[in-house]
Design an enzyme around this catalytic site. Structure first.
Site, short mmCIF file in Angstrom:
data_model
loop_
_atom_site.label_atom_id
_atom_site.label_comp_id
_atom_site.label_asym_id
_atom_site.label_seq_id
_atom_site.Cartn_x
_atom_site.Cartn_y
_atom_site.Cartn_z
N VAL A 45 0.68 -17.27 -9.98
CA VAL A 45 0.97 -16.26 -11.00
C VAL A 45 2.39 -15.73 -10.81
O VAL A 45 3.13 -15.55 -11.77
CB VAL A 45 -0.06 -15.11 -10.93
CG1 VAL A 45 0.39 -13.92 -11.77
CG2 VAL A 45 -1.43 -15.59 -11.38
N CYS A 46 2.77 -15.49 -9.57
CA CYS A 46 4.08 -14.86 -9.31
C CYS A 46 5.21 -15.64 -9.97
O CYS A 46 6.04 -15.07 -10.66
CB CYS A 46 4.30 -14.76 -7.81
SG CYS A 46 5.88 -14.04 -7.37
N LYS A 55 10.98 -10.45 -13.69
CA LYS A 55 12.25 -9.96 -13.14
C LYS A 55 13.44 -10.59 -13.86
O LYS A 55 14.51 -9.96 -13.95
CB LYS A 55 12.33 -10.24 -11.64
CG LYS A 55 11.91 -9.05 -10.81
CD LYS A 55 10.43 -8.86 -10.69
CE LYS A 55 9.80 -7.75 -11.47
NZ LYS A 55 8.33 -7.68 -11.33
N GLY A 185 1.17 1.83 -15.08
CA GLY A 185 1.34 1.34 -13.70
C GLY A 185 2.53 0.39 -13.61
O GLY A 185 3.46 0.47 -14.43
N VAL A 240 -7.36 4.86 -24.46
CA VAL A 240 -7.51 4.17 -25.74
C VAL A 240 -9.00 3.95 -25.92
O VAL A 240 -9.62 3.21 -25.15
CB VAL A 240 -6.74 2.84 -25.72
CG1 VAL A 240 -6.94 2.10 -27.02
CG2 VAL A 240 -5.26 3.10 -25.47
N ALA A 272 -2.34 -3.28 -19.68
CA ALA A 272 -1.92 -3.45 -18.28
C ALA A 272 -2.60 -2.38 -17.44
O ALA A 272 -1.97 -1.43 -16.98
CB ALA A 272 -0.40 -3.35 -18.18
N ARG A 275 -5.56 -5.50 -12.23
CA ARG A 275 -5.93 -6.91 -12.13
C ARG A 275 -7.21 -7.03 -11.34
O ARG A 275 -7.55 -6.15 -10.55
CB ARG A 275 -4.80 -7.70 -11.42
CG ARG A 275 -3.47 -7.65 -12.17
CD ARG A 275 -2.40 -8.44 -11.45
NE ARG A 275 -2.73 -9.85 -11.33
CZ ARG A 275 -2.44 -10.78 -12.25
NH1 ARG A 275 -1.81 -10.42 -13.36
NH2 ARG A 275 -2.75 -12.04 -12.08
N ALA A 323 2.74 -9.94 -3.74
CA ALA A 323 3.05 -11.31 -3.30
C ALA A 323 3.43 -11.35 -1.82
O ALA A 323 2.97 -12.21 -1.07
CB ALA A 323 4.20 -11.86 -4.15
N HIS A 447 30.49 1.95 3.95
CA HIS A 447 30.86 2.89 2.89
C HIS A 447 31.75 2.18 1.86
O HIS A 447 32.62 1.39 2.26
CB HIS A 447 31.65 4.06 3.49
CG HIS A 447 32.07 5.07 2.47
ND1 HIS A 447 31.16 5.91 1.85
CD2 HIS A 447 33.28 5.35 1.93
CE1 HIS A 447 31.82 6.67 0.98
NE2 HIS A 447 33.10 6.35 1.00
P1 NAD Z 1 -1.70 -0.80 -11.91
O1 NAD Z 1 -2.90 -0.52 -11.09
O2 NAD Z 1 -0.36 -0.75 -11.29
O3 NAD Z 1 -1.65 0.22 -13.12
C1 NAD Z 1 -2.69 0.37 -14.04
C2 NAD Z 1 -2.53 1.71 -14.70
O4 NAD Z 1 -3.41 1.76 -15.79
C3 NAD Z 1 -2.89 2.87 -13.78
O5 NAD Z 1 -1.88 3.83 -13.88
C4 NAD Z 1 -4.22 3.36 -14.34
O6 NAD Z 1 -4.42 4.74 -14.14
C5 NAD Z 1 -4.07 3.02 -15.81
N1 NAD Z 1 -5.32 2.81 -16.52
C6 NAD Z 1 -6.45 2.21 -16.10
N2 NAD Z 1 -7.35 2.14 -17.10
C7 NAD Z 1 -6.78 2.69 -18.19
C8 NAD Z 1 -7.19 2.92 -19.53
N3 NAD Z 1 -8.38 2.50 -19.97
N4 NAD Z 1 -6.33 3.52 -20.37
C9 NAD Z 1 -5.10 3.92 -19.94
N5 NAD Z 1 -4.66 3.73 -18.69
C10 NAD Z 1 -5.48 3.14 -17.83
O7 NAD Z 1 -2.01 -2.20 -12.62
P2 NAD Z 1 -1.04 -3.20 -13.40
O8 NAD Z 1 0.17 -2.51 -13.87
O9 NAD Z 1 -1.92 -3.89 -14.38
O10 NAD Z 1 -0.64 -4.23 -12.28
C11 NAD Z 1 -1.65 -4.89 -11.54
C12 NAD Z 1 -1.21 -5.13 -10.15
O11 NAD Z 1 -0.24 -6.16 -10.14
C13 NAD Z 1 -0.54 -3.94 -9.49
O12 NAD Z 1 -1.46 -3.08 -8.88
C14 NAD Z 1 0.36 -4.58 -8.51
O13 NAD Z 1 -0.37 -4.77 -7.33
C15 NAD Z 1 0.68 -5.92 -9.12
N6 NAD Z 1 2.05 -5.91 -9.66
C16 NAD Z 1 3.08 -5.67 -8.83
C17 NAD Z 1 4.37 -5.65 -9.32
C18 NAD Z 1 5.50 -5.41 -8.38
O14 NAD Z 1 5.31 -5.57 -7.18
N7 NAD Z 1 6.66 -5.00 -8.86
C19 NAD Z 1 4.60 -5.83 -10.66
C20 NAD Z 1 3.53 -6.06 -11.50
C21 NAD Z 1 2.26 -6.10 -10.98
#
Ligand code: NAD
Length: 473
Positions: A45-46, A55, A185, A240, A272, A275, A323, A447
């Protein structure tokens, strides 16, 4: 290695950032390795539909933002025009380059790469199915590294191509005029930022009282300020309730403080909200592998499951679903299989949200410390006092040390600001090495760099910061 002198037969199921490093390391250690994945090349997936394509797009979004920002220094660009086809091709080129590169590395290491879907027959046999055949792979040990998939709550599961998960959003089918992002998130903020930069009016709906639940609020505030300027609206404490196809797109019924059962129209919806681990349909029922109520495979500190021949790493083996955590677990599991006294026991796992500005933390957070009643000292250095931040017009940042009272040991670091994702590396090393605040302040930092903010936060702790008069909090 087996006792009769033959190489240990290892099968790795899933070739993402957990699986492929496990396979490559095991091959380097002399094991006879089979790596199984549905894709033609390693990457998971990454690389195919996560970190790497997102990115790439965030880089483009950042350049667009910078072009706008540089007007404060007297440079005006014309309105950018984005050719979506070329942007998509560029992103796909990055993915193809990296995944084909991993294919070459796999062959060079003599890893037997089998394309197909694997399912366990017993504790020493994996059956791999592809379009044309079934192949049984016999193994001494197996590592499950099958990752995770987007979770879509039932209320939002409607059969419409206008409702995207992160995979669909990364396809860049179009730039919707009005995009609803459900979930504030990692993914919601990152991909929401991409589409906002490309021109969508983005509305982010978050169920809890703040973006990025779990992260320290003072750091989130820095990110939220800028994201708020970029998007149409952020609705907190809002859910929602339902989604429906309408003549104009998707009608969403929102329920929250500002929106009591309000119906709003959007062109696309990105869901989102987290997962879920990929532990289903692997044939685990007949094995002594335990899958917990949240769907994660349970393991010990070596990442061994209840079935002694089978290990599990990465998203499928528990949080955080990152990852780099999977890659580190890969080392632990392979070393354990090789008979070494390995254990997964990091002092710090960095987390980075690639918004603009970035948000990164490592080790203990202030939020965790307060929740667990751990006594801490905090030293926060505002980037308003950083020379480097001023030169790039990005004083919107903060570097925060979480220290152990008495010993001044660095327990954690949080950074919100441009490039925080790179800066957190030094902080992670500091936590892993058991560094004290004094070590950070007595290490010469170049610096003018943003890395000086780590040193300055330590200086501030001792009230000796040359650039900031103020007591630590
Ligand atoms: P997340 O857990 O980061 O965020 C999900 C968000 O959705 C939370 O804030 C939660 O409160 C909210 N939520 C849950 N149900 C909801 C609803 N019904 N209505 C509105 N809001 C709701 O999950 P994600 O953004 O889907 O990402 C999944 C995972 O993938 C992350 O936890 C992370 O581990 C990984 N990820 C990491 C990176 C990174 O490292 N930069 C980037 C993308 C994803």
């Amino acid at each position: 290695m087996t006792t009769d002198g033959a190489a240990t037969r290892l099968v790795v199921l899933g070739a993402g950032p957990g699986g492929y490093p496990a396979a490559f390391l095991a091959a380097e250690m002399g094991m006879d390795v089979t790596l199984v994945d549905v894709e033609a090349n390693p990457g998971g997936v990454c690389l195919y539909r996560g970190c790497i394509p997102s990115k790439t797009l965030l880089h483009v979004a950042h350049v667009l933002d910078m072009a706008e920002q540089v007007t404060e220094f007297g440079v005006d660009f014309a309105e950018p025009s984005v050719d979506l086809d070329r942007l998509r091709e560029g992103k796909d080129r990055v993915v193809a380059k990296m995944t084909s590169g991993l294919g070459q590395l796999s062959r060079a290491r003599k890893v037997n790469y089998v394309q197909g879907r694997g399912r366990f027959v017993d504790a020493h046999t994996l059956r791999v199915a592809n379009d044309s055949e079934l192949t049984d792979v016999h193994f001494d040990h197996a590592i499950i590294a099958t990752g995770s998939v987007p979770a879509i709550p039932r209320a939002l599961q409607i059969d419409s191509p206008r409702v995207w998960d992160s995979t669909a959003a990364l396809e860049l089918e179009l730039v919707p005029e009005r995009l609803l992002v459900v979930g504030g998130g990692y993914i919601g903020l990152e991909l929401g930022s991409v589409y906002a930069a490309l021109g969508s009016a983005v509305t982010i709906v978050e169920m809890t009282g703040g973006l990025l639940p779990g992260a320290d609020r003072d750091l989130v505030a820095v990110v939220q300020k800028r994201v708020t300027e970029r998007v149409e609206q952020i609705l907190l404490n809002t859910t929602v309730v339902s989604l429906e196809e309408s003549s104009e797109g998707i009608a969403a019924t929102l329920s929250g403080v500002e929106t009591e059962n309000e119906r709003r129209e959007f062109d696309r919806v990105l869901v989102a909200v987290g997962r879920r681990p990929n532990a289903g349909d692997l044939g685990l029922e007949s094995l002594a592998v335990t899958v917990n109520e949240r769907g994660f495979i349970e393991t010990d500190v070596q990442r061994r499951t209840g079935e002694p021949s089978i290990f599990a790493i990465g998203d499928v083996a528990g949080e955080p679903m990152l990852a780099h955590k999977a890659t580190h677990e890969a080392r632990t599991a392979v070393e354990a299989i090789a008979g070494e006294p390995s254990a997964f026991a990091p002092a710090a796992i960095p987390a980075v949200v690639f918004t603009d500005p970035e948000l990164a933390w490592t080790g203990l957070t202030e939020t965790e410390a307060r929740m667990q009643g751990i006594d801490i000292e905090v030293s926060s250095f505002p980037w308003g006092a950083s020379g480097r931040a001023t030169t790039i017009g990005r004083n919107d940042g903060v570097t925060k040390l979480i220290l152990e009272p008495g010993t001044e040991r660095v327990l954690g670091v949080g950074i919100a600001g441009s490039g925080a994702g790179e800066l957190i590396a030094e902080a992670t090393l500091a936590v892993e090495m058991g560094a004290r605040a004094d070590d950070l302040r007595l290490t010469i930092h170049a610096h003018p760099t943003l890395s000086e903010t780590v040193m300055e936060a330590a200086e501030l702790f001792f009230n000796t910061s040359p650039h900031y008069i103020g007591r630590r909090r």
